[in-house]
Design an enzyme around this catalytic site. Structure first.
Site, PDB file in Angstrom:
ATOM      1  N   THR A   1       0.818  -1.212   0.000  1.00  0.00           N
ATOM      2  CA  THR A   1       0.000   0.000   0.000  1.00  0.00           C
ATOM      3  C   THR A   1       0.858   1.272   0.000  1.00  0.00           C
ATOM      4  O   THR A   1       1.995   1.258   0.508  1.00  0.00           O
ATOM      5  CB  THR A   1      -0.899   0.021   1.252  1.00  0.00           C
ATOM      6  OG1 THR A   1      -1.455   1.326   1.418  1.00  0.00           O
ATOM      7  CG2 THR A   1      -0.115  -0.276   2.522  1.00  0.00           C
TER       8      THR A   1
ATOM      9  N   TYR B   1      -1.737  -0.333  10.440  1.00  0.00           N
ATOM     10  CA  TYR B   1      -2.017  -0.937   9.130  1.00  0.00           C
ATOM     11  C   TYR B   1      -0.798  -0.819   8.203  1.00  0.00           C
ATOM     12  O   TYR B   1      -0.277  -1.816   7.687  1.00  0.00           O
ATOM     13  CB  TYR B   1      -3.252  -0.260   8.505  1.00  0.00           C
ATOM     14  CG  TYR B   1      -3.428  -0.579   7.044  1.00  0.00           C
ATOM     15  CD1 TYR B   1      -3.779  -1.858   6.632  1.00  0.00           C
ATOM     16  CD2 TYR B   1      -3.227   0.395   6.065  1.00  0.00           C
ATOM     17  CE1 TYR B   1      -3.930  -2.163   5.284  1.00  0.00           C
ATOM     18  CE2 TYR B   1      -3.379   0.113   4.718  1.00  0.00           C
ATOM     19  CZ  TYR B   1      -3.728  -1.169   4.332  1.00  0.00           C
ATOM     20  OH  TYR B   1      -3.857  -1.466   2.995  1.00  0.00           O
TER      21      TYR B   1
HETATM   22  N1  LIG Z   1      -8.851  -0.881  -1.039  1.00  0.00           N
HETATM   23  C1  LIG Z   1      -7.797  -0.083  -1.186  1.00  0.00           C
HETATM   24  O1  LIG Z   1      -7.914   1.087  -1.604  1.00  0.00           O
HETATM   25  C2  LIG Z   1      -6.407  -0.601  -0.894  1.00  0.00           C
HETATM   26  C3  LIG Z   1      -5.320   0.283  -1.004  1.00  0.00           C
HETATM   27  C4  LIG Z   1      -4.052  -0.213  -0.745  1.00  0.00           C
HETATM   28  C5  LIG Z   1      -3.850  -1.544  -0.416  1.00  0.00           C
HETATM   29  N2  LIG Z   1      -4.933  -2.376  -0.297  1.00  0.00           N
HETATM   30  C6  LIG Z   1      -4.700  -3.787   0.056  1.00  0.00           C
HETATM   31  O2  LIG Z   1      -5.387  -4.610  -0.860  1.00  0.00           O
HETATM   32  C7  LIG Z   1      -5.833  -5.813  -0.231  1.00  0.00           C
HETATM   33  C8  LIG Z   1      -7.301  -6.034  -0.525  1.00  0.00           C
HETATM   34  O3  LIG Z   1      -8.044  -4.918  -0.062  1.00  0.00           O
HETATM   35  P1  LIG Z   1      -9.626  -4.876  -0.246  1.00  0.00           P
HETATM   36  O4  LIG Z   1     -10.026  -3.446  -0.342  1.00  0.00           O
HETATM   37  O5  LIG Z   1     -10.018  -5.819  -1.346  1.00  0.00           O
HETATM   38  O6  LIG Z   1     -10.106  -5.441   1.164  1.00  0.00           O
HETATM   39  P2  LIG Z   1     -11.256  -6.516   1.498  1.00  0.00           P
HETATM   40  O7  LIG Z   1     -11.502  -6.418   2.975  1.00  0.00           O
HETATM   41  O8  LIG Z   1     -12.415  -6.339   0.591  1.00  0.00           O
HETATM   42  O9  LIG Z   1     -10.540  -7.895   1.156  1.00  0.00           O
HETATM   43  C9  LIG Z   1      -9.675  -8.568   2.036  1.00  0.00           C
HETATM   44  C10 LIG Z   1     -10.009 -10.056   1.960  1.00  0.00           C
HETATM   45  O10 LIG Z   1      -9.098 -10.784   2.787  1.00  0.00           O
HETATM   46  C11 LIG Z   1      -9.828 -11.744   3.547  1.00  0.00           C
HETATM   47  N3  LIG Z   1      -9.060 -12.011   4.773  1.00  0.00           N
HETATM   48  C12 LIG Z   1      -8.654 -11.119   5.714  1.00  0.00           C
HETATM   49  N4  LIG Z   1      -7.982 -11.751   6.694  1.00  0.00           N
HETATM   50  C13 LIG Z   1      -7.943 -13.072   6.361  1.00  0.00           C
HETATM   51  C14 LIG Z   1      -7.391 -14.229   6.968  1.00  0.00           C
HETATM   52  N5  LIG Z   1      -6.760 -14.159   8.139  1.00  0.00           N
HETATM   53  N6  LIG Z   1      -7.547 -15.421   6.358  1.00  0.00           N
HETATM   54  C15 LIG Z   1      -8.205 -15.510   5.173  1.00  0.00           C
HETATM   55  N7  LIG Z   1      -8.747 -14.450   4.546  1.00  0.00           N
HETATM   56  C16 LIG Z   1      -8.628 -13.234   5.132  1.00  0.00           C
HETATM   57  C17 LIG Z   1     -11.171 -11.073   3.809  1.00  0.00           C
HETATM   58  O11 LIG Z   1     -12.199 -11.979   4.140  1.00  0.00           O
HETATM   59  C18 LIG Z   1     -11.417 -10.367   2.478  1.00  0.00           C
HETATM   60  O12 LIG Z   1     -12.074 -11.203   1.555  1.00  0.00           O
HETATM   61  C19 LIG Z   1      -5.501  -5.646   1.247  1.00  0.00           C
HETATM   62  O13 LIG Z   1      -4.333  -6.368   1.527  1.00  0.00           O
HETATM   63  C20 LIG Z   1      -5.275  -4.160   1.408  1.00  0.00           C
HETATM   64  O14 LIG Z   1      -4.367  -3.887   2.442  1.00  0.00           O
HETATM   65  C21 LIG Z   1      -6.196  -1.928  -0.531  1.00  0.00           C
END
Ligand SMILES: NC(=O)c1ccc[n+]([C@@H]2O[C@H](COP(=O)([O-])OP(=O)(O)OC[C@H]3O[C@@H](n4cnc5c(N)ncnc54)[C@H](O)[C@@H]3O)[C@@H](O)[C@H]2O)c1
Length: 343
Positions: free
Chosen positions: A119, A143
């Site tokens: 991120t 985070y």
């Molecule tokens: N959304 C953004 O703008 C953004 C920006 C930068 C980085 N990210 C990174 O992208 C990734 C996805 O983000 P997102 O927005 O899709 O979030 P999200 O919450 O929609 O997806 C995360 C997924 O991981 C699963 N998960 C979490 N912990 C788990 C575990 N212990 N075991 C199994 N599954 C688990 C959740 O059930 C979920 O389906 C993350 O790693 C986040 O840090 C997102």
């Protein structure tokens, strides 16, 4: 090993489900591994799934044995910045320990390719703009700190166990599948674009706007919004790049920023609805501007964001929110579609 199979950890989430779609379109078989803590069964539409936790090592090893993936894409994480400040233990446990368990299982199973969701939060408040990959790392919350610690862990595993990895540092993921199948659904939602759209649709009374005295053109904070379909495309390209490259750290953004007021104005234009706004104090440590220098990703992945212009981002997100709100249980049928394997 199955050359076409990719284990997508966190594949039932917002970005993960779009990655699964892109993998399927690219001729791969995405197998979701997700505990559904913040993800959704309805988002699993592009391949089979295993419902299990990242910290469950026996379940992971069994998944590797059964699926025989050629690579892992790891998106599983808790992602709420404010929650991570209030509950750091949850974030260190889930994000860091979960990833450690995954890496150990990969080594034991002889799977050596990983694409990891990092991120822009690893950079903290920018010292210079646009932010390139060499910019100092000073994450401001638990985070961002877990993500930066995981990047260090990946380096060590690469050195000791010949792991090949790409750490993709996303800026602001946004928009939704242009086909309308999947989109953003965080609970609680903290991301600006869905909140603005939900306000325009009357699903919430007003939008809280945190600060209008930033040193920007219109006084509101500027972020680099990248369409989730462009992010997903970059993951498929990163997998392919790891045939040659051993370790990659890449910014995924567009190099262009939009202010909060520009987002509101574009939603009002596309949705033809006003967005009532209430001004609130700035959030602690909130940067006035975060914009990526994506040159390295564009060059190494031969990647160009194609859907990340603001009207396309807002239009696809609008269509998705409208669909979600007009039939709340829209995709719940998919819960019982039989594509979910319980372990
Ligand atoms: N959304 C953004 O703008 C953004 C920006 C930068 C980085 N990210 C990174 O992208 C990734 C996805 O983000 P997102 O927005 O899709 O979030 P999200 O919450 O929609 O997806 C995360 C997924 O991981 C699963 N998960 C979490 N912990 C788990 C575990 N212990 N075991 C199994 N599954 C688990 C959740 O059930 C979920 O389906 C993350 O790693 C986040 O840090 C997102």
């Amino acid at each position: 090993m199955n050359d076409k199979c990719v284990l997508v950890v966190g594949g039932a989430g917002y970005i993960g489900s779009h990655v699964c779609k892109a993998l399927q379109m690219g001729g791969f078989t995405p197998v979701v591994y997700d505990n559904l803590s913040t993800g959704h069964s309805w988002a699993i539409q592009f391949g089979p799934a295993i419902v299990a936790d990242l910290e469950d090592e026996p379940a992971l090893l069994k998944a590797f044995q059964e699926v025989e993936p050629q690579a892992v894409i790891h998106l599983a994480s808790l992602i709420n910045v404010r929650d991570s400040i209030a509950n750091p233990a949850l974030y260190w446990e889930n994000n860091l320990m979960g990833t450690l368990t995954l890496l150990k299982a990969m080594v034991k199973s002889n799977v050596r390719k990983l694409v990891f969701s990092s991120t822009a939060a690893v950079y903290g408040n920018p010292e210079r703009l646009p932010i390139d990959e060499a910019h100092p790392k000073a994450p401001l919350n638990a985070y961002g700190k877990t993500k930066w610690a995981i990047e260090a862990m990946l380096q060590d595993f690469a050195h000791a166990h010949s792991l090949r990895f790409a750490a993709l540092r996303y800026f602001n993921a946004s928009g939704a599948d242009p086909g309308g199948l999947i989109g953003e659904a965080h609970h609680p939602e903290t991301h600006l674009i869905p909140l603005v759209i939900r306000t325009a649709l009357g699903l919430q009374k007003e939008l809280l706007m945190y600060g209008d005295d930033f040193p920007t053109q219109d006084g509101t904070a500027i972020r680099d919004y990248v369409h989730v379909a462009d992010l997903a495309d970059a993951h498929v390209r990163a997998l392919q790049a790891l045939e040659q490259e051993t370790s990659l750290q890449l910014n995924l953004g567009t190099g262009k920023g939009y202010s909060v007021r520009e987002i509101i104005r574009t939603v009002e234009q596309i949705g033809r609805q006003p967005v009532p706004v209430r001004l609130a104090p700035r959030l602690p440590h909130d940067s006035s501007m975060l914009v990526a220098d994506p040159t390295k990703a564009m060059k190494i992945l031969h990647w160009t964001p194609r859907m990340s212009d603001l009207p396309t981002i807002i239009q696809t997100a609008w269509n998705w929110e409208l669909k979600r709100s007009s039939s709340k249980l829209i995709l719940n049928e998919l819960l019982s579609s039989g594509s979910v394997i319980k372990t």
